[in-house]
Write an enzyme that holds these catalytic residues in place. Structure first.
Site, PDB file in Angstrom:
ATOM      1  N   LYS A 165       0.853  -0.771  -0.093  1.00 31.73           N
ATOM      2  CA  LYS A 165       0.099  -0.175   0.031  1.00 31.73           C
ATOM      3  C   LYS A 165       0.439   1.919   0.258  1.00 31.73           C
ATOM      4  O   LYS A 165       1.836   1.349   0.548  1.00 31.73           O
ATOM      5  CB  LYS A 165      -1.107  -0.301   1.832  1.00 31.73           C
ATOM      6  CG  LYS A 165      -1.706   1.413   1.118  1.00 31.73           C
ATOM      7  CD  LYS A 165      -2.765   2.045   2.607  1.00 31.73           C
ATOM      8  CE  LYS A 165      -1.939   2.741   2.686  1.00 31.73           C
ATOM      9  NZ  LYS A 165      -1.866   4.070   2.638  1.00 31.73           N
TER      10      LYS A 165
ATOM     11  N   GLU B  21      10.572   0.503  10.339  1.00 30.80           N
ATOM     12  CA  GLU B  21      11.209   2.289   9.426  1.00 30.80           C
ATOM     13  C   GLU B  21      10.863   2.987  10.249  1.00 30.80           C
ATOM     14  O   GLU B  21       9.972   3.489   9.294  1.00 30.80           O
ATOM     15  CB  GLU B  21      12.327   1.342   8.429  1.00 30.80           C
ATOM     16  CG  GLU B  21      13.251   2.592   8.308  1.00 30.80           C
ATOM     17  CD  GLU B  21      13.333   3.572   8.291  1.00 30.80           C
ATOM     18  OE1 GLU B  21      13.250   4.387   9.077  1.00 30.80           O
ATOM     19  OE2 GLU B  21      12.639   3.802   6.586  1.00 30.80           O
TER      20      GLU B  21
ATOM     21  N   CYS C 173      13.305  10.112   6.915  1.00 36.47           N
ATOM     22  CA  CYS C 173      13.470   9.847   7.517  1.00 36.47           C
ATOM     23  C   CYS C 173      15.596  10.231   8.645  1.00 36.47           C
ATOM     24  O   CYS C 173      14.815  10.135   9.719  1.00 36.47           O
ATOM     25  CB  CYS C 173      12.997   8.862   8.182  1.00 36.47           C
ATOM     26  SG  CYS C 173      14.030   7.214   6.637  1.00 36.47           S
TER      27      CYS C 173
ATOM     28  N   GLU D  81      10.661  15.163  15.723  1.00 35.67           N
ATOM     29  CA  GLU D  81      10.643  14.840  14.152  1.00 35.67           C
ATOM     30  C   GLU D  81      10.070  16.021  13.335  1.00 35.67           C
ATOM     31  O   GLU D  81       8.520  15.748  13.248  1.00 35.67           O
ATOM     32  CB  GLU D  81      10.437  13.407  13.715  1.00 35.67           C
ATOM     33  CG  GLU D  81      11.322  13.094  11.958  1.00 35.67           C
ATOM     34  CD  GLU D  81      10.626  11.714  12.048  1.00 35.67           C
ATOM     35  OE1 GLU D  81       9.661  11.808  11.608  1.00 35.67           O
ATOM     36  OE2 GLU D  81      12.023  11.365  10.873  1.00 35.67           O
TER      37      GLU D  81
HETATM   38  P1  NDP Z   1       1.952   7.861   8.815  1.00 31.83           P
HETATM   39  O1  NDP Z   1       2.979   6.516   9.691  1.00 31.83           O
HETATM   40  O2  NDP Z   1       0.728   8.154   9.143  1.00 31.83           O
HETATM   41  O3  NDP Z   1       2.348   7.031   7.040  1.00 31.83           O
HETATM   42  C1  NDP Z   1       2.737   5.423   6.605  1.00 31.83           C
HETATM   43  C2  NDP Z   1       2.026   5.272   5.755  1.00 31.83           C
HETATM   44  O4  NDP Z   1       1.633   4.448   6.548  1.00 31.83           O
HETATM   45  C3  NDP Z   1       1.155   5.740   5.158  1.00 31.83           C
HETATM   46  O5  NDP Z   1       1.668   4.280   3.462  1.00 31.83           O
HETATM   47  C4  NDP Z   1      -0.497   5.560   6.020  1.00 31.83           C
HETATM   48  O6  NDP Z   1      -0.632   5.914   5.048  1.00 31.83           O
HETATM   49  C5  NDP Z   1       0.274   3.939   6.558  1.00 31.83           C
HETATM   50  N1  NDP Z   1      -0.850   4.326   7.993  1.00 31.83           N
HETATM   51  C6  NDP Z   1      -1.416   5.467   8.617  1.00 31.83           C
HETATM   52  N2  NDP Z   1      -1.439   4.701   9.693  1.00 31.83           N
HETATM   53  C7  NDP Z   1      -1.826   3.168   9.773  1.00 31.83           C
HETATM   54  C8  NDP Z   1      -2.284   2.127  10.467  1.00 31.83           C
HETATM   55  N3  NDP Z   1      -2.746   2.570  11.378  1.00 31.83           N
HETATM   56  N4  NDP Z   1      -2.067   1.267  10.550  1.00 31.83           N
HETATM   57  C9  NDP Z   1      -1.028   0.959   9.064  1.00 31.83           C
HETATM   58  N5  NDP Z   1      -1.182   1.951   8.184  1.00 31.83           N
HETATM   59  C10 NDP Z   1      -1.010   3.521   8.301  1.00 31.83           C
HETATM   60  O7  NDP Z   1       2.681   8.965   8.583  1.00 31.83           O
HETATM   61  P2  NDP Z   1       2.292  10.225   7.581  1.00 31.83           P
HETATM   62  O8  NDP Z   1       2.368  10.323   6.340  1.00 31.83           O
HETATM   63  O9  NDP Z   1       0.966  10.964   8.630  1.00 31.83           O
HETATM   64  O10 NDP Z   1       4.072  11.147   8.370  1.00 31.83           O
HETATM   65  C11 NDP Z   1       3.532  11.422   9.851  1.00 31.83           C
HETATM   66  C12 NDP Z   1       4.281  11.916  10.417  1.00 31.83           C
HETATM   67  O11 NDP Z   1       5.231  10.821  10.174  1.00 31.83           O
HETATM   68  C13 NDP Z   1       5.560  12.756   9.641  1.00 31.83           C
HETATM   69  O12 NDP Z   1       5.181  14.069   9.904  1.00 31.83           O
HETATM   70  C14 NDP Z   1       7.283  12.781   9.405  1.00 31.83           C
HETATM   71  O13 NDP Z   1       7.353  12.530  10.991  1.00 31.83           O
HETATM   72  C15 NDP Z   1       6.931  10.909  10.335  1.00 31.83           C
HETATM   73  N6  NDP Z   1       7.125  10.603   9.316  1.00 31.83           N
HETATM   74  C16 NDP Z   1       8.475   9.148   8.909  1.00 31.83           C
HETATM   75  C17 NDP Z   1       8.525   9.135   7.623  1.00 31.83           C
HETATM   76  C18 NDP Z   1      10.012   7.718   7.497  1.00 31.83           C
HETATM   77  O14 NDP Z   1      10.634   7.402   6.535  1.00 31.83           O
HETATM   78  N7  NDP Z   1      10.633   7.997   9.118  1.00 31.83           N
HETATM   79  C19 NDP Z   1       7.951   8.700   6.564  1.00 31.83           C
HETATM   80  C20 NDP Z   1       6.630   9.397   6.442  1.00 31.83           C
HETATM   81  C21 NDP Z   1       6.577  10.046   7.915  1.00 31.83           C
HETATM   82  P3  NDP Z   1      -1.437   7.084   4.527  1.00 31.83           P
HETATM   83  O15 NDP Z   1      -1.220   8.110   3.715  1.00 31.83           O
HETATM   84  O16 NDP Z   1      -2.917   6.681   3.458  1.00 31.83           O
HETATM   85  O17 NDP Z   1      -2.066   7.589   5.660  1.00 31.83           O
END
Ligand code: NDP
Length: 481
Positions: A183, A257, A291, A388
């Site tokens: 996904k 991760e 990240c 972050e």
């Molecule tokens: P999320 O962790 O919410 O999203 C990452 C992925 O997980 C997306 O595909 C999201 O779907 C999906 N997801 C969301 N909720 C669930 C759940 N309960 N179970 C399974 N999958 C889920 O990150 P955000 O996009 O909301 O970003 C929020 C913050 O996270 C950022 O501001 C940043 O600080 C951090 N972040 C860190 C990353 C990293 O690489 N370490 C990458 C991205 C974000 P959907 O996109 O549809 O919500």
């Protein structure tokens, strides 16, 4: 006086975006049972690019069932040599279509074309080539004479490196003999859907790779599905913790991760111009949506003023604007939600007493933008030094001794990466040993290679992606990390 740059936009005519996309299940695109679609936009212009299917429970069930069938009937029975042929084919198709994929990534994500073209896409292809090479050599990877695959892998990825994160997940899973349901993030689904097309083009057996689009709820249904053997997640620590709770007590193997708050440490003997480039690359690359970004700069006190002056001079030369322009350094913030988060945290930085600085740079009227920013007078207790931000925002702190640098660098709940800038090799080795971080760069930052394992300590997650170590995450063996 700096020269003005004439616009040098990359043409978007190479991409052919459809008005809507179904779900890629069992080798073909299907309508979602819910009949629901959501919009994906270009964050630089707010233009709607396409409408994408929202997968519900019945679709998730169908995707997992397709992956299971493909695993049982085809993929797990195929020799490593034959799996490798498909993965090599995918790698070559990515290279052939790299310009199209780079433009598509830039449109959907907002990152500068220079980065999607010169960093993301070459790394995506490299990941498939690297893992294709492993597919028929797994018995030499150090996991015993005949390591077995796990089964169906549920993979959920974020929006900061949409296609690269897909590659990090899909390539090792396939090489090790697993099938996949992936996904992509809600705001960046288009390159994953283009990848589905590449799977068809490569003649990959139906169901080996399934791509289901949707929001967080779709991700939750996927990772909680009872017929999944492996869960791989990249994203926020908060969602990572929820996933860990959801899979606890099941047989599912898990890799997480998550976030980071890396220290980029500059000693007084560092080559300063090189270090300034490393600092800029560390935090302003990909608008800081990284990240492992070097979001905390630790400067040795004796060079702090000189380094800060050079850094500010360098930041005034960064160009923010149209991500498709080949001269652009800073693209758009990926979503209005992420922009609000950056604004909230930077406002908290000022309220807590830190000093904000940004170069003057014109901000386009439409889209989501944030100028490159740095904060001085930051203490370790400030939110901008602990949380972050995931944006182009640098918190600057100082230190006097290597011991103090180590203590400050490790004073974080995260542990993903760190950078050390010094001429002294012995100091690099000593510092790297003290650092509670999965990746430590010396005199460079944000360098990636498929042969090199990537992953974190503490709240940055566990398990490794890439390298021999990353194969273990997709094999029925003890996790090596
Ligand atoms: P999320 O962790 O919410 O999203 C990452 C992925 O997980 C997306 O595909 C999201 O779907 C999906 N997801 C969301 N909720 C669930 C759940 N309960 N179970 C399974 N999958 C889920 O990150 P955000 O996009 O909301 O970003 C929020 C913050 O996270 C950022 O501001 C940043 O600080 C951090 N972040 C860190 C990353 C990293 O690489 N370490 C990458 C991205 C974000 P959907 O996109 O549809 O919500």
């Amino acid at each position: 006086m700096p020269f003005d740059y004439a616009p040098a936009p990359e043409s978007r005519s190479i991409v052919d975006i459809e008005s809507n996309y179904g779900l890629f299940i069992g080798g073909s695109f299907t309508e979602p049972t819910s009949g629901e679609f959501f919009k994906t936009i270009d964050p630089a212009t707010e233009e709607v690019l396409s409408e994408v299917a929202e997968a519900g429970q019945a679709d998730v069930d169908a995707a997992v069932a397709a992956a299971r069938r493909a695993y049982d009937k085809t993929w797990s029975k195929m020799s490593g040599k034959d799996r490798a042929k498909y993965i090599f084919r995918i790698a070559r198709l990515i290279q052939e279509r790299s310009r199209e994929l780079a433009v598509l990534e830039t449109l959907d994500n907002g990152k500068p074309i220079r980065e999607s073209r010169d960093v993301d896409l070459p790394l995506v292809a490299a990941h498939f080539f690297y893992h294709a090479g492993w597919a028929d050599k797994l018995e030499f990877a150090g996991y015993g004479p005949d390591p077995k695959s796990l089964g169906v892998a549920a993979q959920v990825i974020p929006w900061n490196f949409p296609l690269l994160m897909l590659a990090w997940k899909v390539a090792p899973a396939l090489a090790c003999g697993n099938t996949v349901v992936l996904k992509p993030a809600e705001t960046t689904p288009l390159t994953a859907l283009a990848f589905a097309d590449i799977c068809q083009q490569a003649g990959l057996p139906p169901g080996v790779v399934n791509i289901i689009t949707g929001a967080g709820e779709t991700g939750r249904m996927l990772v909680e599905h009872p017929d999944v053997d492996k869960v791989a997640f990249t994203g926020s620590t908060e969602v990572g913790k929820a996933i860990q709770r959801a899979v606890a007590g099941t047989k599912k193997k898990l890799t997480l991760e998550l976030g980071g708050k890396a220290a980029n440490i500059v000693f007084d003997d560092a080559p300063i111009d090189q270090a300034i480039e490393g600092i800029v690359n560390g935090i302003y690359f990909n608008q800081g949506h990284v990240c492992c970004a070097g979001s905390r700069l630790l400067l040795q006190e004796s060079i702090a003023d000189e380094a800060l002056a050079s850094l500010k001079r360098r930041l005034t030369t960064l160009r923010l604007g149209d991500p498709l322009d080949k001269n652009t350094d800073i693209g758009a913030i990926n979503s209005s939600m992420q922009l609000s988060k950056i604004e909230e945290l930077t406002a908290a930085g000022e309220a807590e007493g830190a000093e904000r600085w940004s170069p003057t740079c014109p901000i386009p009227d439409k889209g989501f933008w944030f100028p490159p920013t740095l904060f001085t007078n930051v203490t370790q207790a400030h939110r901008i030094a602990r949380e972050e931000i995931f944006g182009p925002v640098l918190s600057v702190l100082t230190f006097r001794t290597p011991e103090e640098a180590v203590a400050k660098a490790n004073n974080t709940p995260f542990g993903l990466s760190a950078g050390i800038w010094t001429e002294k090799g012995s100091r690099i080795l000593w510092m790297a040993n003290q650092m509670r971080a999965g990746i430590v760069w010396a005199n460079t930052f944000n360098r990636f290679d498929p042969a090199s394992p990537f992953g974190g300590f503490k709240e940055s997650g566990f398990g490794r992606e890439g390298g021999v170590q990353g194969l273990g995450a997709y094999l029925n063996v003890e996790d090596p990390s």
